[in-house]
Design a protein around this motif. Structure first.
Motif, PDB file in Angstrom:
ATOM      1  N   ARG A  65      48.805  -8.085  93.407  1.00 27.95           N
ATOM      2  CA  ARG A  65      47.460  -7.845  92.896  1.00 27.95           C
ATOM      3  C   ARG A  65      46.590  -9.093  93.040  1.00 27.95           C
ATOM      4  N   GLY A  66      47.220 -10.250  92.833  1.00 26.61           N
ATOM      5  CA  GLY A  66      46.480 -11.498  92.976  1.00 26.61           C
ATOM      6  C   GLY A  66      46.031 -11.740  94.404  1.00 26.61           C
ATOM      7  N   GLN A  67      46.904 -11.438  95.368  1.00 27.21           N
ATOM      8  CA  GLN A  67      46.526 -11.585  96.776  1.00 27.21           C
ATOM      9  C   GLN A  67      45.357 -10.674  97.114  1.00 27.21           C
ATOM     10  N   ALA A  68      45.424  -9.429  96.626  1.00 26.96           N
ATOM     11  CA  ALA A  68      44.326  -8.499  96.883  1.00 26.96           C
ATOM     12  C   ALA A  68      43.029  -9.002  96.268  1.00 26.96           C
ATOM     13  N   ALA A  69      43.098  -9.447  95.004  1.00 22.61           N
ATOM     14  CA  ALA A  69      41.904  -9.929  94.315  1.00 22.61           C
ATOM     15  C   ALA A  69      41.324 -11.161  94.997  1.00 22.61           C
ATOM     16  N   GLN A  70      42.199 -11.999  95.526  1.00 23.30           N
ATOM     17  CA  GLN A  70      41.741 -13.197  96.226  1.00 23.30           C
ATOM     18  C   GLN A  70      40.834 -12.838  97.400  1.00 23.30           C
ATOM     19  N   HIS A  71      41.092 -11.663  97.994  1.00 26.81           N
ATOM     20  CA  HIS A  71      40.285 -11.219  99.129  1.00 26.81           C
ATOM     21  C   HIS A  71      39.212 -10.202  98.728  1.00 26.81           C
ATOM     22  N   GLY A  72      39.079  -9.955  97.416  1.00 24.51           N
ATOM     23  CA  GLY A  72      37.989  -9.109  96.952  1.00 24.51           C
ATOM     24  C   GLY A  72      38.262  -7.621  96.953  1.00 24.51           C
ATOM     25  N   VAL A  73      39.553  -7.221  96.983  1.00 30.16           N
ATOM     26  CA  VAL A  73      39.876  -5.792  96.928  1.00 30.16           C
ATOM     27  C   VAL A  73      40.890  -5.524  95.823  1.00 30.16           C
ATOM     28  N   GLU A  74      41.020  -4.251  95.446  1.00 30.93           N
ATOM     29  CA  GLU A  74      42.024  -3.798  94.495  1.00 30.93           C
ATOM     30  C   GLU A  74      43.039  -2.917  95.205  1.00 30.93           C
ATOM     31  N   ILE A  75      44.252  -2.881  94.670  1.00 32.37           N
ATOM     32  CA  ILE A  75      45.223  -1.879  95.100  1.00 32.37           C
ATOM     33  C   ILE A  75      44.893  -0.608  94.337  1.00 32.37           C
ATOM     34  N   THR A  76      44.566   0.460  95.064  1.00 35.07           N
ATOM     35  CA  THR A  76      44.128   1.692  94.408  1.00 35.07           C
ATOM     36  C   THR A  76      45.303   2.568  93.999  1.00 35.07           C
ATOM     37  N   GLU A  77      46.232   2.773  94.900  1.00 36.42           N
ATOM     38  CA  GLU A  77      47.420   3.589  94.651  1.00 36.42           C
ATOM     39  C   GLU A  77      48.502   3.202  95.655  1.00 36.42           C
ATOM     40  N   LEU A  78      49.727   3.601  95.351  1.00 40.34           N
ATOM     41  CA  LEU A  78      50.813   3.578  96.320  1.00 40.34           C
ATOM     42  C   LEU A  78      50.988   4.986  96.892  1.00 40.34           C
ATOM     43  N   LEU A 121      61.247   7.635  92.947  1.00 37.27           N
ATOM     44  CA  LEU A 121      61.439   7.137  91.583  1.00 37.27           C
ATOM     45  C   LEU A 121      61.106   5.644  91.491  1.00 37.27           C
ATOM     46  N   LYS A 122      61.475   4.888  92.526  1.00 39.56           N
ATOM     47  CA  LYS A 122      61.107   3.466  92.547  1.00 39.56           C
ATOM     48  C   LYS A 122      59.589   3.310  92.596  1.00 39.56           C
ATOM     49  N   ALA A 123      58.930   4.205  93.321  1.00 39.70           N
ATOM     50  CA  ALA A 123      57.475   4.131  93.411  1.00 39.70           C
ATOM     51  C   ALA A 123      56.812   4.383  92.061  1.00 39.70           C
ATOM     52  N   ALA A 124      57.444   5.204  91.221  1.00 38.16           N
ATOM     53  CA  ALA A 124      56.905   5.420  89.873  1.00 38.16           C
ATOM     54  C   ALA A 124      56.924   4.113  89.086  1.00 38.16           C
ATOM     55  N   ARG A 125      58.046   3.397  89.151  1.00 37.83           N
ATOM     56  CA  ARG A 125      58.154   2.127  88.420  1.00 37.83           C
ATOM     57  C   ARG A 125      57.237   1.074  89.033  1.00 37.83           C
ATOM     58  N   ALA A 126      57.154   1.050  90.361  1.00 39.04           N
ATOM     59  CA  ALA A 126      56.287   0.085  91.023  1.00 39.04           C
ATOM     60  C   ALA A 126      54.824   0.327  90.663  1.00 39.04           C
ATOM     61  N   SER A 127      54.427   1.600  90.607  1.00 40.31           N
ATOM     62  CA  SER A 127      53.055   1.929  90.239  1.00 40.31           C
ATOM     63  C   SER A 127      52.743   1.431  88.835  1.00 40.31           C
ATOM     64  N   ALA A 128      53.683   1.639  87.926  1.00 38.91           N
ATOM     65  CA  ALA A 128      53.478   1.157  86.554  1.00 38.91           C
ATOM     66  C   ALA A 128      53.382  -0.361  86.527  1.00 38.91           C
ATOM     67  N   ASN A 129      54.246  -1.044  87.287  1.00 40.59           N
ATOM     68  CA  ASN A 129      54.218  -2.512  87.318  1.00 40.59           C
ATOM     69  C   ASN A 129      52.918  -3.039  87.916  1.00 40.59           C
ATOM     70  N   LEU A 130      52.306  -2.257  88.790  1.00 39.89           N
ATOM     71  CA  LEU A 130      51.042  -2.658  89.405  1.00 39.89           C
ATOM     72  C   LEU A 130      49.827  -2.260  88.559  1.00 39.89           C
ATOM     73  N   GLY A 131      50.081  -1.557  87.457  1.00 40.83           N
ATOM     74  CA  GLY A 131      48.988  -1.130  86.593  1.00 40.83           C
ATOM     75  C   GLY A 131      48.219   0.050  87.155  1.00 40.83           C
ATOM     76  N   LEU A 132      48.866   0.855  88.010  1.00 38.71           N
ATOM     77  CA  LEU A 132      48.202   1.997  88.632  1.00 38.71           C
ATOM     78  C   LEU A 132      48.433   3.263  87.808  1.00 38.71           C
ATOM     79  N   THR A 133      47.532   4.214  87.943  1.00 38.68           N
ATOM     80  CA  THR A 133      47.617   5.442  87.157  1.00 38.68           C
ATOM     81  C   THR A 133      47.846   6.688  88.003  1.00 38.68           C
ATOM     82  N   HIS A 134      47.752   6.560  89.337  1.00 34.00           N
ATOM     83  CA  HIS A 134      47.926   7.706  90.218  1.00 34.00           C
ATOM     84  C   HIS A 134      48.791   7.304  91.415  1.00 34.00           C
ATOM     85  N   HIS A 135      49.483   8.293  91.976  1.00 35.71           N
ATOM     86  CA  HIS A 135      50.366   8.048  93.109  1.00 35.71           C
ATOM     87  C   HIS A 135      50.258   9.195  94.102  1.00 35.71           C
TER      88      HIS A 135
END
Length: 356
Positions: A65-78, A121-135
């Motif tokens: 998330r920090g790398q994305a923010a450094q370049h001015g974008v957000e991770i929207t979903e996985l 199932l890993k993507a569910a946990r990864a999404s939560a760790n990234l603070g995402l709400t949709h997949h």
């Protein structure tokens, strides 16, 4: 009302071994330079994300998330489009779909299904760790080879297929619920969930699971001759994600919906870059805004003519120009009379002394 977020871009069709498309940081910088504000990540592409690490490490996810923010974008979903496809595969497609999975499970459908389930199932946990709400994902398909009933389908085949599909997905939906993430199925030909009717069958089979949502992509409805605007009205409460992708359908005396086994360039129905097809995006963005869709408008590039980098550059501007900044006032507020309750009752011809 809420203003739709965007523009964002699905990176699956752009990732490659050539710079700047071969690393997460570099591709984020490229996307920002085109005007995108968000990136949707294909979880299977190790050049962009390590899914195993993302599922287990919030520190790693914070770094992404920090790398994305450094370049001015957000991770929207996985996205787990490829892995989700492998949750349910008809044997006719075993050889073709083995390519979506690691070599260790090739030729072993049961092992491949287990691998795919574990990935989602890993993507569910990864999404939560990234603070995402949709997949984003695909449903896979067991009944697709029997889409056109010739020879006649035996009674109960479709019902059995959707019962099995639900059996495989229900525990995954429960895991996404535990992670606080909505699982959005792209309604897409090749999947058992390819139109509104099949979506309703699946939703009933999973007990109207609250985490089962729709990834809406109008391009797939154009190619089916389905009313993509009416679809939004019918399923407004289940639309969780949106892919902004254009398409055109030009039937002739030789070819229609099925395409006659032609390559994409020669098909009656084909995908186009944004603005080059037939989708009425002004109407779509108006409906999404009116229904209070608060998610991201994500460009997906799939065009049989235009270079992807040109499609991305034009697509960022196209989406930005279609996002409606919602109004905070009514257009006729200037004529408001500022009346109170007494004045309102007077306007209705009701006196204060009348019985209440």
């Amino acid at each position: 009302m809420k203003t739709i977020k965007g523009p964002a871009i699905f990176l699956a069709q752009f990732a490659s071994d050539a710079a700047p498309f071969n690393s997460f940081s570099a591709i984020c910088e490229w996307a920002t330079g085109l005007g995108f504000k968000g990136v949707q990540l294909p979880s299977w592409d190790a050049r962009l994300i390590d899914l195993d690490k993302a599922a287990d490490s919030r520190i790693y996810c914070d770094e992404l998330r920090g790398q994305a923010a450094q370049h001015g974008v957000e991770i929207t979903e996985l996205s787990t489009h490829l892995q989700g496809q492998l949750v349910a595969v008809h044997p006719a497609y075993d050889t073709a779909f083995d390519g979506f999975a690691p070599a260790a499970v090739h030729g072993n459908p049961a092992a491949r299904t287990d691998w795919a389930r574990d990935q989602v199932l890993k993507a569910a946990r990864a999404s939560a760790n990234l603070g995402l709400t949709h997949h984003a994902t695909f449903s896979g398909a067991l009944a697709w080879p029997y889409l056109y009933p010739w020879p006649q389908r035996p009674a109960g085949l479709v019902e059995e297929a959707f019962g099995e599909l639900a059996r495989r997905w229900r525990p995954i939906l429960d895991a996404f619920d535990a992670a606080g993430v909505d699982l959005c199925y792209e309604i897409h030909p090749g999947e058992d969930l390819h139109d509104g009717a099949t979506w309703e069958m699946f939703l009933e089979a999973v007990g109207n699971h609250p985490r089962a949502r729709i990834l809406y992509d109008p391009s797939h409805f154009v190619l089916q001759c389905l009313d993509y605007l009416d679809f939004l009205d019918i399923y407004a409460d289940r639309i969780g994600m949106v892919h902004v992708k254009d398409a055109e359908f030009n039937p002739t005396g030789r070819q229609g919906v099925y395409g006659g086994y032609q390559p994409w360039l020669k098909r009656a129905g084909r995908f186009r870059s944004l603005g080059d097809g037939q989708v009425d995006f002004r109407a779509i963005f108006s409906k999404l805004t009116a229904m209070d869709f608060a998610g991201w408008a994500v460009m997906e590039w799939e065009c049989c003519l235009k270079h992807p980098e040109d499609g991305a550059r034009e697509g960022a501007r196209f989406i930005a120009d279609h996002i409606i900044r919602v109004t905070e006032t009514a257009f006729d507020d200037f004529a408001g009379s500022g009346t109170d309750r007494a004045a309102i009752r007077s306007m209705l011809g009701v006196s204060e002394g009348e019985a209440r």
